[in-house]
Design a protein around this motif. Structure first.
Motif, PDB file in Angstrom:
ATOM      1  N   UNK A 196       2.337 -10.564  13.376  1.00 20.20           N
ATOM      2  CA  UNK A 196       2.114 -10.197  14.775  1.00 20.20           C
ATOM      3  C   UNK A 196       0.650  -9.895  15.080  1.00 20.20           C
ATOM      4  N   UNK A 197      -0.135  -9.642  14.036  1.00 18.32           N
ATOM      5  CA  UNK A 197      -1.520  -9.249  14.262  1.00 18.32           C
ATOM      6  C   UNK A 197      -2.496 -10.065  13.433  1.00 18.32           C
ATOM      7  N   UNK A 198      -3.762  -9.681  13.554  1.00 14.21           N
ATOM      8  CA  UNK A 198      -4.818 -10.381  12.825  1.00 14.21           C
ATOM      9  C   UNK A 198      -4.717 -10.085  11.326  1.00 14.21           C
ATOM     10  N   UNK A 199      -5.151 -11.017  10.493  1.00 13.63           N
ATOM     11  CA  UNK A 199      -5.206 -10.746   9.052  1.00 13.63           C
ATOM     12  C   UNK A 199      -6.196  -9.620   8.763  1.00 13.63           C
ATOM     13  N   UNK A 200      -5.856  -8.768   7.815  1.00 17.12           N
ATOM     14  CA  UNK A 200      -6.742  -7.683   7.410  1.00 17.12           C
ATOM     15  C   UNK A 200      -6.448  -7.282   5.978  1.00 17.12           C
ATOM     16  N   UNK A 201      -7.488  -6.939   5.264  1.00 18.53           N
ATOM     17  CA  UNK A 201      -7.356  -6.472   3.883  1.00 18.53           C
ATOM     18  C   UNK A 201      -6.564  -5.170   3.816  1.00 18.53           C
ATOM     19  N   UNK A 202      -6.443  -4.478   4.928  1.00 17.84           N
ATOM     20  CA  UNK A 202      -5.660  -3.239   4.950  1.00 17.84           C
ATOM     21  C   UNK A 202      -4.220  -3.476   4.512  1.00 17.84           C
ATOM     22  N   UNK A 203      -3.673  -4.653   4.792  1.00 17.13           N
ATOM     23  CA  UNK A 203      -2.285  -4.957   4.444  1.00 17.13           C
ATOM     24  C   UNK A 203      -2.068  -4.942   2.943  1.00 17.13           C
ATOM     25  N   UNK A 204      -3.102  -5.173   2.166  1.00 14.28           N
ATOM     26  CA  UNK A 204      -3.000  -5.096   0.712  1.00 14.28           C
ATOM     27  C   UNK A 204      -3.458  -3.729   0.191  1.00 14.28           C
ATOM     28  N   UNK A 205      -4.568  -3.229   0.764  1.00 18.26           N
ATOM     29  CA  UNK A 205      -5.192  -2.020   0.226  1.00 18.26           C
ATOM     30  C   UNK A 205      -4.357  -0.761   0.463  1.00 18.26           C
ATOM     31  N   UNK A 206      -3.706  -0.649   1.607  1.00 19.31           N
ATOM     32  CA  UNK A 206      -2.953   0.575   1.891  1.00 19.31           C
ATOM     33  C   UNK A 206      -1.765   0.744   0.947  1.00 19.31           C
ATOM     34  N   UNK A 207      -0.889  -0.238   0.795  1.00 16.30           N
ATOM     35  CA  UNK A 207       0.203  -0.043  -0.180  1.00 16.30           C
ATOM     36  C   UNK A 207      -0.317   0.076  -1.608  1.00 16.30           C
ATOM     37  N   UNK A 208      -1.378  -0.647  -1.941  1.00 20.06           N
ATOM     38  CA  UNK A 208      -1.912  -0.582  -3.302  1.00 20.06           C
ATOM     39  C   UNK A 208      -2.362   0.826  -3.661  1.00 20.06           C
ATOM     40  N   UNK A 209      -2.804   1.587  -2.675  1.00 16.83           N
ATOM     41  CA  UNK A 209      -3.230   2.968  -2.933  1.00 16.83           C
ATOM     42  C   UNK A 209      -2.093   3.799  -3.520  1.00 16.83           C
ATOM     43  N   UNK A 227       7.505   9.350   0.556  1.00 18.81           N
ATOM     44  CA  UNK A 227       6.113   9.782   0.652  1.00 18.81           C
ATOM     45  C   UNK A 227       6.026  10.887   1.696  1.00 18.81           C
ATOM     46  N   UNK A 228       5.418  12.009   1.337  1.00 18.79           N
ATOM     47  CA  UNK A 228       5.250  13.092   2.293  1.00 18.79           C
ATOM     48  C   UNK A 228       4.331  12.642   3.419  1.00 18.79           C
ATOM     49  N   UNK A 229       4.600  13.084   4.653  1.00 17.09           N
ATOM     50  CA  UNK A 229       3.729  12.696   5.775  1.00 17.09           C
ATOM     51  C   UNK A 229       2.256  13.018   5.529  1.00 17.09           C
ATOM     52  N   UNK A 230       1.989  14.136   4.832  1.00 18.46           N
ATOM     53  CA  UNK A 230       0.596  14.521   4.574  1.00 18.46           C
ATOM     54  C   UNK A 230      -0.129  13.517   3.694  1.00 18.46           C
ATOM     55  N   UNK A 231       0.634  12.724   2.918  1.00 17.69           N
ATOM     56  CA  UNK A 231      -0.007  11.741   2.047  1.00 17.69           C
ATOM     57  C   UNK A 231      -0.708  10.643   2.843  1.00 17.69           C
ATOM     58  N   UNK A 232      -0.368  10.522   4.122  1.00 20.51           N
ATOM     59  CA  UNK A 232      -1.011   9.492   4.936  1.00 20.51           C
ATOM     60  C   UNK A 232      -2.506   9.764   5.084  1.00 20.51           C
ATOM     61  N   UNK A 233      -2.886  11.049   5.017  1.00 19.06           N
ATOM     62  CA  UNK A 233      -4.310  11.356   5.147  1.00 19.06           C
ATOM     63  C   UNK A 233      -5.126  10.696   4.032  1.00 19.06           C
ATOM     64  N   UNK A 234      -4.487  10.441   2.901  1.00 18.46           N
ATOM     65  CA  UNK A 234      -5.198   9.798   1.796  1.00 18.46           C
ATOM     66  C   UNK A 234      -5.576   8.368   2.128  1.00 18.46           C
ATOM     67  N   UNK A 235      -5.015   7.816   3.182  1.00 24.69           N
ATOM     68  CA  UNK A 235      -5.328   6.446   3.557  1.00 24.69           C
ATOM     69  C   UNK A 235      -6.635   6.334   4.335  1.00 24.69           C
ATOM     70  N   UNK A 236      -7.150   7.447   4.846  1.00 22.99           N
ATOM     71  CA  UNK A 236      -8.381   7.388   5.623  1.00 22.99           C
ATOM     72  C   UNK A 236      -9.563   6.900   4.787  1.00 22.99           C
ATOM     73  N   UNK A 237      -9.796   7.428   3.586  1.00 21.16           N
ATOM     74  CA  UNK A 237     -10.891   6.869   2.787  1.00 21.16           C
ATOM     75  C   UNK A 237     -10.666   5.416   2.397  1.00 21.16           C
ATOM     76  N   UNK A 238      -9.386   4.984   2.284  1.00 20.75           N
ATOM     77  CA  UNK A 238      -9.101   3.573   2.018  1.00 20.75           C
ATOM     78  C   UNK A 238      -9.564   2.739   3.203  1.00 20.75           C
ATOM     79  N   UNK A 239      -9.282   3.206   4.406  1.00 23.40           N
ATOM     80  CA  UNK A 239      -9.737   2.525   5.615  1.00 23.40           C
ATOM     81  C   UNK A 239     -11.249   2.348   5.603  1.00 23.40           C
TER      82      UNK A 239
END
Length: 379
Positions: A196-209, A227-239
């Motif tokens: 539905x959207x543009x290709x992005x490396x985020x699609x691989x990097x976020x789950x890989x984290x 996964x605890x909701x707070x664990x989502x904050x760990x995705x910011x440095x991945x971004x």
């Protein structure tokens, strides 16, 4: 500063409230993820400190949240050589989740009932960041933007005028901080994977984290509570890492964050009539304090175009410094007390930097505070 103050009837004037043998100021900086407490003497000496978890009255209720503060205050008092709750000249409480006047009034009443000080000031924790970043002499004017778990902004103009935002989240028009950035990255990554959207490396990097291989697996893990909701904050440095690699989608998200930071700062400067004079713009919170090059450069670029006289400055000192400085202001402490207090936290910052360097060189495994990860940090 437009802050809620409580002065019990019959109390001594703030400038003479402290007496020999007891602390002058109880400083509290209570953020979303952590709380710092400091007892400060009339000469600016830090007598005792304590650190604990986040301050979230909307989640746990006012009494439970204040009870958590009380335990930290008593711990700081013990470290200062006392026993039981302290009694100080002034309590300076800068608190997260205190965004509306009614919330300030409610917390003022709850903290007054603890009897910790002759006088009390309650403010949103953004004012601690602002006070830590402005000079100690002259009339304090400036604007602060904090970008940690969320985003907030406040400014102080001439004559004590203030500019503030409700800062309740998307409901009040906010966009930004670790929570927003993580959600945005997940949204774009999910759409990239299913087409539905543009290709992005985020699609691989976020789950890989999280050791996963697809966004579908990550969505399932979040949805089913693995996964605890707070664990989502760990995705910011991945971004930010993906953006640094040149990914167009990730870079657009980071640029949007810069736009929001500068928009808030510029609006506050305008409302206070400070656009035409040199004014500090204080930047803090985990996302901004990390000094990610793209975000940092873009914020400065946009500010230079919209508010050329603004002087951006990233402040990484603990916000409790600002709360304590507000307390010393209130008690009429001399300039030497402000300087001594700043010196204490400068020394702490240097020690923290040494610990961090040891982590990077493999000398030790921990570095204390987790600054710069883009997770919850006081907003």
């Amino acid at each position: 500063m437009g802050l809620t103050q409580s002065e019990p009837a019959g109390s001594a004037p703030a400038s003479t409230a402290s007496t020999a043998g007891r602390p002058s100021v109880l400083a509290i900086d209570a953020g979303n993820s952590k709380t710092d407490v400091a007892l400060v003497g009339p000469d600016g000496t830090v007598l005792g400190t304590a650190r604990g978890g986040g301050f979230r009255p909307p989640v746990v209720g006012t009494e439970r949240a204040v009870g958590g503060l009380a335990r930290l205050v008593e711990e700081a008092a013990r470290r200062a050589g006392g026993s039981g709750p302290p009694r100080v000249g002034h309590v300076s409480a800068c608190l997260a989740n205190v965004d509306l006047p009614s919330e300030e009034e409610q917390l003022t009443e709850a903290l007054t009932g603890r009897g910790w000080g002759d006088t009390l000031t309650v403010a949103n924790d953004i004012f601690a960041l602002l006070r830590a970043g402005v000079a100690d002499d002259g009339e304090p004017t400036g604007v602060a933007v904090v970008c940690g778990a969320g985003i907030n902004c406040a400014g102080l103009g001439h004559g004590g005028r203030t500019a503030r935002f409700p800062a309740i989240g998307r409901l009040s028009g906010d966009w930004g901080g670790g929570g927003f950035l993580s959600e945005e990255a997940l949204w774009w990554a999910a759409r990239a994977e299913d087409g539905r959207g543009e290709p992005t490396e985020l699609a691989r990097a976020l789950p890989a984290h999280f050791g996963l291989t697809t966004m579908y697996e990550l969505i399932e893990a979040v949805h089913l509570g693995r996964l605890e909701p707070s664990h989502r904050y760990a995705l910011t440095p991945v971004l930010f890492a993906v953006a640094a690699g040149g990914d167009a989608v990730a870079r657009a998200i980071v640029d949007r964050q810069a736009e929001e930071v500068v928009t808030m700062a510029t609006v506050a400067l305008t409302r206070l009539g400070l656009l035409a004079e040199e004014t500090p713009v204080i930047l803090g919170g985990g996302v901004l304090a990390a000094r990610h090059p793209q975000l940092d450069d873009r914020v400065r670029e946009l500010l230079a175009g919209r508010a050329p006289k603004a002087a951006p400055r990233v402040v990484t000192a603990p916000p409790v410094l600002g709360a304590a400085l507000l307390g010393l202001d209130r008690t009429g402490a001399p300039p030497a007390a402000h300087a001594r207090l700043r010196g204490h936290y400068d020394e702490d910052a240097r020690a923290q930097g040494t610990r961090t360097q040891r982590v990077r060189t493999g000398v030790t495994e921990t570095d204390g505070d987790d600054m710069g990860t883009g997770g919850p940090s006081g907003a």
